[in-house]
Motif scaffolding. Structure first.
Motif, PDB file in Angstrom:
ATOM      1  N   PRO A  27       0.369  -1.093  -0.007  1.00 14.37           N
ATOM      2  CA  PRO A  27      -0.323   0.568  -0.025  1.00 14.37           C
ATOM      3  C   PRO A  27       0.738   0.937   0.136  1.00 14.37           C
ATOM      4  CG  PRO A  27      -1.209  -1.282   1.456  1.00 14.37           C
ATOM      5  CD  PRO A  27       0.699  -1.967   1.075  1.00 14.37           C
ATOM      6  N   SER A  28       1.923   1.323   0.928  1.00  8.20           N
ATOM      7  CA  SER A  28       2.838   2.598   0.724  1.00  8.20           C
ATOM      8  C   SER A  28       3.740   3.179  -0.594  1.00  8.20           C
ATOM      9  CB  SER A  28       3.602   2.527   1.886  1.00  8.20           C
ATOM     10  OG  SER A  28       4.871   1.335   1.884  1.00  8.20           O
ATOM     11  N   THR A  31       1.268   4.160  -2.642  1.00 10.08           N
ATOM     12  CA  THR A  31      -0.102   5.373  -2.717  1.00 10.08           C
ATOM     13  C   THR A  31       1.556   6.406  -3.093  1.00 10.08           C
ATOM     14  OG1 THR A  31      -0.597   4.585  -0.668  1.00 10.08           O
ATOM     15  CG2 THR A  31      -0.294   7.226  -0.935  1.00 10.08           C
ATOM     16  N   THR A  38      -6.185   8.921  -6.701  1.00  9.75           N
ATOM     17  CA  THR A  38      -6.867   9.091  -5.524  1.00  9.75           C
ATOM     18  C   THR A  38      -6.533  10.223  -4.691  1.00  9.75           C
ATOM     19  OG1 THR A  38      -4.960   7.923  -4.242  1.00  9.75           O
ATOM     20  CG2 THR A  38      -6.411   6.437  -4.688  1.00  9.75           C
ATOM     21  N   TYR A  50     -13.030   5.044  -3.946  1.00 12.12           N
ATOM     22  CA  TYR A  50     -13.689   4.266  -3.646  1.00 12.12           C
ATOM     23  C   TYR A  50     -12.927   2.501  -4.069  1.00 12.12           C
ATOM     24  CZ  TYR A  50     -15.282   7.495  -0.017  1.00 12.12           C
ATOM     25  OH  TYR A  50     -15.748   9.066   0.376  1.00 12.12           O
ATOM     26  N   VAL A  53      -9.236   3.599  -3.469  1.00  4.86           N
ATOM     27  CA  VAL A  53      -8.364   3.147  -2.223  1.00  4.86           C
ATOM     28  C   VAL A  53      -8.850   1.813  -1.956  1.00  4.86           C
ATOM     29  CG1 VAL A  53      -9.496   3.533   0.349  1.00  4.86           C
ATOM     30  CG2 VAL A  53      -9.294   5.970  -1.496  1.00  4.86           C
ATOM     31  N   CYS A  54      -9.586   0.980  -1.886  1.00  5.32           N
ATOM     32  CA  CYS A  54     -10.152  -0.589  -1.513  1.00  5.32           C
ATOM     33  C   CYS A  54      -8.806  -1.142  -2.560  1.00  5.32           C
ATOM     34  CB  CYS A  54     -10.995  -0.680  -2.319  1.00  5.32           C
ATOM     35  SG  CYS A  54     -11.740  -2.082  -1.492  1.00  5.32           S
ATOM     36  N   ILE A  56      -5.921  -0.263  -3.454  1.00 11.62           N
ATOM     37  CA  ILE A  56      -4.324  -0.017  -3.022  1.00 11.62           C
ATOM     38  C   ILE A  56      -4.650  -0.389  -1.737  1.00 11.62           C
ATOM     39  CG2 ILE A  56      -3.580   2.316  -2.033  1.00 11.62           C
ATOM     40  CD1 ILE A  56      -4.264   3.245  -4.807  1.00 11.62           C
ATOM     41  N   HIS A  57      -5.411  -0.157  -0.395  1.00 12.42           N
ATOM     42  CA  HIS A  57      -5.096  -0.854   0.677  1.00 12.42           C
ATOM     43  C   HIS A  57      -6.014  -2.097   1.350  1.00 12.42           C
ATOM     44  CE1 HIS A  57      -3.804   3.370   1.818  1.00 12.42           C
ATOM     45  NE2 HIS A  57      -4.199   3.572   0.776  1.00 12.42           N
ATOM     46  N   PHE A  58      -6.830  -2.175   1.071  1.00 15.44           N
ATOM     47  CA  PHE A  58      -7.680  -3.769   1.827  1.00 15.44           C
ATOM     48  C   PHE A  58      -7.187  -4.506   1.078  1.00 15.44           C
ATOM     49  CE2 PHE A  58     -11.425  -0.073   2.738  1.00 15.44           C
ATOM     50  CZ  PHE A  58     -10.305   0.385   3.557  1.00 15.44           C
ATOM     51  N   PHE A  61      -3.717  -5.790   2.366  1.00 20.28           N
ATOM     52  CA  PHE A  61      -4.458  -5.768   3.601  1.00 20.28           C
ATOM     53  C   PHE A  61      -4.522  -7.494   4.289  1.00 20.28           C
ATOM     54  CE2 PHE A  61      -5.884  -5.554   7.608  1.00 20.28           C
ATOM     55  CZ  PHE A  61      -5.411  -5.543   8.419  1.00 20.28           C
TER      56      PHE A  61
END
Length: 107
Positions: A27-28, A31, A38, A50, A53-54, A56-58, A61
């Motif tokens: 994610p980092s 980004t 984003t 969204y 964002v999903c 990239i991050h979720f 994870f």
């Protein structure tokens, strides 16, 4: 090489550990590179914001959690099968380091 077939779970555990750290850093990196646009959403474009964002991050994870769970699963199985727990630990850690270095050298 036949003697290492018993320790194939150590290799799998090491690969999944490297995958967990890879997906943890993703994610980092995404980004910083701004692969998905984003920026703050404009009215009417909140869906794409969204989704970005999903992605990239979720998703990374979730993949990190899955890789870490599989890492522990195969590591515990390798410890149960092996006669010497030190050899299983060293082999798993060495595999993790080798695969991690291989990921970082391809940049």
């Amino acid at each position: 090489m036949l003697s290492f077939t018993k320790y194939r779970l150590c290799f799998l555990a090491g690969c999944y550990a490297a995958g967990g750290s890879f997906f943890g850093k993703m994610p980092s990196v995404l980004t910083k590179q701004n692969i998905f646009d984003t920026q703050l959403p404009i009215v009417g474009e909140t869906y794409s914001y969204y989704c970005g964002v999903c992605l990239i991050h979720f998703v990374p994870f979730l993949l990190m959690i899955i890789c870490n769970l599989l890492n522990w699963h195969y590591y515990i199985k390798a410890l149960q099968i092996s006669e010497q727990t030190l050899f299983a630990t060293v082999l798993t850690t060495a595999t993790n380091y080798i695969v991690t270095v291989r990921f970082n050298c391809n940049k």
